[in-house]
Scaffold this motif. Sequence first.
Motif, PDB file in Angstrom:
ATOM      1  N   ALA A  25       0.776  -1.468   0.326  1.00 54.22           N
ATOM      2  CA  ALA A  25      -0.377   0.428  -0.094  1.00 54.22           C
ATOM      3  C   ALA A  25       0.962   1.192   0.184  1.00 54.22           C
ATOM      4  CB  ALA A  25      -0.940  -0.299   1.261  1.00 54.22           C
ATOM      5  N   HIS A  26      -0.006   1.975  -0.836  1.00 49.51           N
ATOM      6  CA  HIS A  26       1.529   3.002  -0.568  1.00 49.51           C
ATOM      7  C   HIS A  26       0.756   4.009  -0.415  1.00 49.51           C
ATOM      8  CE1 HIS A  26       5.021   2.380  -4.193  1.00 49.51           C
ATOM      9  NE2 HIS A  26       3.904   1.390  -3.717  1.00 49.51           N
ATOM     10  N   LEU A 229      -6.848   1.270   3.531  1.00 47.35           N
ATOM     11  CA  LEU A 229      -5.970   1.558   2.159  1.00 47.35           C
ATOM     12  C   LEU A 229      -5.778  -0.466   2.487  1.00 47.35           C
ATOM     13  CD1 LEU A 229      -3.520   4.542   2.500  1.00 47.35           C
ATOM     14  CD2 LEU A 229      -5.786   4.237   0.873  1.00 47.35           C
ATOM     15  N   VAL A 230      -5.335  -0.838   3.499  1.00 49.73           N
ATOM     16  CA  VAL A 230      -4.729  -2.646   3.360  1.00 49.73           C
ATOM     17  C   VAL A 230      -6.352  -3.179   3.398  1.00 49.73           C
ATOM     18  CG1 VAL A 230      -3.958  -4.503   4.018  1.00 49.73           C
ATOM     19  CG2 VAL A 230      -2.686  -2.053   4.220  1.00 49.73           C
ATOM     20  N   GLY A 231      -7.230  -2.962   4.843  1.00 51.95           N
ATOM     21  CA  GLY A 231      -8.157  -4.001   3.410  1.00 51.95           C
ATOM     22  C   GLY A 231      -8.253  -4.568   6.104  1.00 51.95           C
ATOM     23  N   GLU A 232      -9.918  -4.761   6.527  1.00 45.22           N
ATOM     24  CA  GLU A 232      -9.333  -4.734   7.696  1.00 45.22           C
ATOM     25  C   GLU A 232      -9.227  -6.008   7.738  1.00 45.22           C
ATOM     26  OE1 GLU A 232     -11.291  -2.172   6.706  1.00 45.22           O
ATOM     27  OE2 GLU A 232     -11.804  -0.663   8.145  1.00 45.22           O
ATOM     28  N   VAL A 234      -8.146  -8.293   6.236  1.00 44.79           N
ATOM     29  CA  VAL A 234      -6.557  -8.840   6.043  1.00 44.79           C
ATOM     30  C   VAL A 234      -5.887  -8.494   6.880  1.00 44.79           C
ATOM     31  CG1 VAL A 234      -4.256  -8.749   4.292  1.00 44.79           C
ATOM     32  CG2 VAL A 234      -6.656  -8.150   3.330  1.00 44.79           C
ATOM     33  N   ILE A 235      -5.930  -7.067   7.607  1.00 43.87           N
ATOM     34  CA  ILE A 235      -5.003  -7.216   8.806  1.00 43.87           C
ATOM     35  C   ILE A 235      -5.776  -7.498  10.234  1.00 43.87           C
ATOM     36  CG2 ILE A 235      -4.772  -5.046  10.483  1.00 43.87           C
ATOM     37  CD1 ILE A 235      -5.145  -2.509   8.050  1.00 43.87           C
ATOM     38  N   ALA A 236      -6.995  -8.014  10.053  1.00 41.70           N
ATOM     39  CA  ALA A 236      -7.432  -9.195  11.130  1.00 41.70           C
ATOM     40  C   ALA A 236      -6.918 -10.094  11.588  1.00 41.70           C
ATOM     41  CB  ALA A 236      -8.500  -8.967  11.177  1.00 41.70           C
ATOM     42  N   ASP A 237      -6.431 -11.068   9.379  1.00 46.54           N
ATOM     43  CA  ASP A 237      -5.745 -12.043   9.280  1.00 46.54           C
ATOM     44  C   ASP A 237      -4.513 -11.791   9.762  1.00 46.54           C
ATOM     45  OD1 ASP A 237      -6.087 -14.491   8.740  1.00 46.54           O
ATOM     46  OD2 ASP A 237      -5.900 -14.124   6.822  1.00 46.54           O
ATOM     47  N   TYR A 238      -3.613 -11.145   9.324  1.00 45.06           N
ATOM     48  CA  TYR A 238      -2.468 -10.945   9.799  1.00 45.06           C
ATOM     49  C   TYR A 238      -2.324 -11.318  10.929  1.00 45.06           C
ATOM     50  CZ  TYR A 238       2.124 -10.250   9.771  1.00 45.06           C
ATOM     51  OH  TYR A 238       3.996 -10.003   9.662  1.00 45.06           O
ATOM     52  N   LEU A 239      -3.354 -10.687  12.181  1.00 39.60           N
ATOM     53  CA  LEU A 239      -3.284 -10.558  13.272  1.00 39.60           C
ATOM     54  C   LEU A 239      -3.080 -11.393  13.709  1.00 39.60           C
ATOM     55  CD1 LEU A 239      -2.884  -8.929  16.008  1.00 39.60           C
ATOM     56  CD2 LEU A 239      -5.548  -8.278  16.098  1.00 39.60           C
ATOM     57  N   LEU A 240      -4.131 -13.210  13.340  1.00 39.92           N
ATOM     58  CA  LEU A 240      -4.309 -13.970  14.363  1.00 39.92           C
ATOM     59  C   LEU A 240      -3.138 -15.047  13.833  1.00 39.92           C
ATOM     60  CD1 LEU A 240      -6.284 -16.193  15.772  1.00 39.92           C
ATOM     61  CD2 LEU A 240      -7.107 -16.583  12.795  1.00 39.92           C
ATOM     62  N   ALA A 301     -13.776  -7.717  13.130  1.00 44.65           N
ATOM     63  CA  ALA A 301     -12.544  -6.983  12.399  1.00 44.65           C
ATOM     64  C   ALA A 301     -11.974  -5.623  12.603  1.00 44.65           C
ATOM     65  CB  ALA A 301     -12.512  -7.289  10.692  1.00 44.65           C
ATOM     66  N   TYR A 302     -12.699  -5.375  13.442  1.00 40.41           N
ATOM     67  CA  TYR A 302     -12.107  -3.678  13.631  1.00 40.41           C
ATOM     68  C   TYR A 302     -12.402  -3.087  15.086  1.00 40.41           C
ATOM     69  CZ  TYR A 302     -12.974   1.699  14.078  1.00 40.41           C
ATOM     70  OH  TYR A 302     -13.002   2.495  14.958  1.00 40.41           O
ATOM     71  N   ASN A 303     -12.844  -4.486  15.273  1.00 35.89           N
ATOM     72  CA  ASN A 303     -12.987  -4.639  17.201  1.00 35.89           C
ATOM     73  C   ASN A 303     -11.911  -5.502  17.275  1.00 35.89           C
ATOM     74  OD1 ASN A 303     -13.509  -6.161  19.467  1.00 35.89           O
ATOM     75  ND2 ASN A 303     -14.830  -4.895  19.879  1.00 35.89           N
ATOM     76  N   PHE A 304     -11.475  -6.761  16.562  1.00 36.45           N
ATOM     77  CA  PHE A 304     -10.358  -7.586  17.282  1.00 36.45           C
ATOM     78  C   PHE A 304      -8.660  -6.731  16.830  1.00 36.45           C
ATOM     79  CE2 PHE A 304      -7.130 -11.163  14.968  1.00 36.45           C
ATOM     80  CZ  PHE A 304      -7.121 -11.842  16.034  1.00 36.45           C
ATOM     81  N   ILE A 305      -8.524  -5.751  15.474  1.00 36.33           N
ATOM     82  CA  ILE A 305      -7.594  -4.855  14.892  1.00 36.33           C
ATOM     83  C   ILE A 305      -7.175  -3.865  16.603  1.00 36.33           C
ATOM     84  CG2 ILE A 305      -7.032  -2.927  14.228  1.00 36.33           C
ATOM     85  CD1 ILE A 305      -8.246  -4.606  11.880  1.00 36.33           C
ATOM     86  N   ARG A 306      -8.387  -3.061  16.847  1.00 35.68           N
ATOM     87  CA  ARG A 306      -8.661  -2.585  18.405  1.00 35.68           C
ATOM     88  C   ARG A 306      -7.964  -2.524  19.457  1.00 35.68           C
ATOM     89  NH1 ARG A 306      -9.074  -0.167  14.202  1.00 35.68           N
ATOM     90  NH2 ARG A 306      -9.530   2.294  13.014  1.00 35.68           N
ATOM     91  N   ALA A 307      -8.311  -4.216  19.633  1.00 39.82           N
ATOM     92  CA  ALA A 307      -7.898  -4.179  20.754  1.00 39.82           C
ATOM     93  C   ALA A 307      -7.198  -5.350  20.954  1.00 39.82           C
ATOM     94  CB  ALA A 307      -8.612  -6.250  21.582  1.00 39.82           C
ATOM     95  N   PHE A 308      -6.431  -4.970  19.562  1.00 38.59           N
ATOM     96  CA  PHE A 308      -4.664  -5.739  19.963  1.00 38.59           C
ATOM     97  C   PHE A 308      -3.912  -4.334  20.260  1.00 38.59           C
ATOM     98  CE2 PHE A 308      -0.971  -4.887  16.925  1.00 38.59           C
ATOM     99  CZ  PHE A 308      -0.153  -5.222  17.436  1.00 38.59           C
TER     100      PHE A 308
END
Length: 319
Positions: A25-26, A229-232, A234-240, A301-308
């Motif tokens: 992502a740019h 820009l990345v997608g929640e 995808v970010i959530a999956d990478y977090l897991l 996904a939004y909640n999962f990312i914010r918790a991290f």
Amino acid sequence: MKLFQALRNVDRFRTVFDFGGREVAHWFPGHMAKGLKQMKANLKNVDCIIEIHDARIPLSGRNPIFQDSLNVKPHLLVLNKMDLADLSNKQKILKKLEQDGVRNVLFTDCLKQRDDNIQKLVPLLLEIIETRNRFNREENRDYCLMVIGVPNVGKSSLINSLRRTNLKKGRASRVGGEPGITKAVLTKIQVSERPLMYLLDTPGVLPPKIESVETGMKLALCGTILDHLVGEDVIADYLLFSLNRLGKFGYVEKYDLQEPSDDIQHVLKRIAVKLGKTQRVKAITGVGNITVTIPNYTAAAYNFIRAFRKGELGQVLLD
């Protein structure tokens, strides 16, 4: 299921994350380009550069464009958000940074009302400045520092923390939980009376080209690149994937899962159910349209990312 049985399944989890041929992502909007240009133009008025970065990614994502600047002036690397980072291998991090030419490093938690490391900052800066020739600034009684870093690593929080500690004054910089809050370029802010010290606040500047998709994903996970820009998802999956790889299974208890999981859809479904995050959608059937209630995966996904990002899933070192 007993704990040892649950953890036994972890051996079958992914060992490599599939980025699916994604591009990096740019995100290099106009204020970043303008900021970088003005930062370089103002280096002659600066005694020392404070580079701030996220302690969870101490080795990834630092802007290489800064390196040219750092060689010109004394430099201090502040690794902020130390309360969110697993620093059990702190000495290894410092050794690797030293190999990369970074010798002055300070870990901070700038949101803490009283951080002992913030109190060490001004004396440390004076010590660093005194080791180098100030050239055209030799006659100046005051000290001027430039704060640089990628977006959303805590530059504004550092400035406010210094003012709170040294001047007993409130915030001078707006603080936000997403990248791009500071857009004003080179705002001069006093942070100490004795010695008289000013900081130049700068907008966060990402490199125009991020070195790899994985580095980009780490930056996104830490909130340095705007989520959409990345997608929640995808970010959530990478977090897991990252939590499982590091053996950080706090999400299991937090979201009432029976065991660790490598399936992001399963995890997000459990999160949506636990938090009551559902959405009603129309489904077309043979007897007409009906409305059904399904889990809201995006909200989960939004909640999962914010918790991290708040540290609710445990302290993590992504590098």
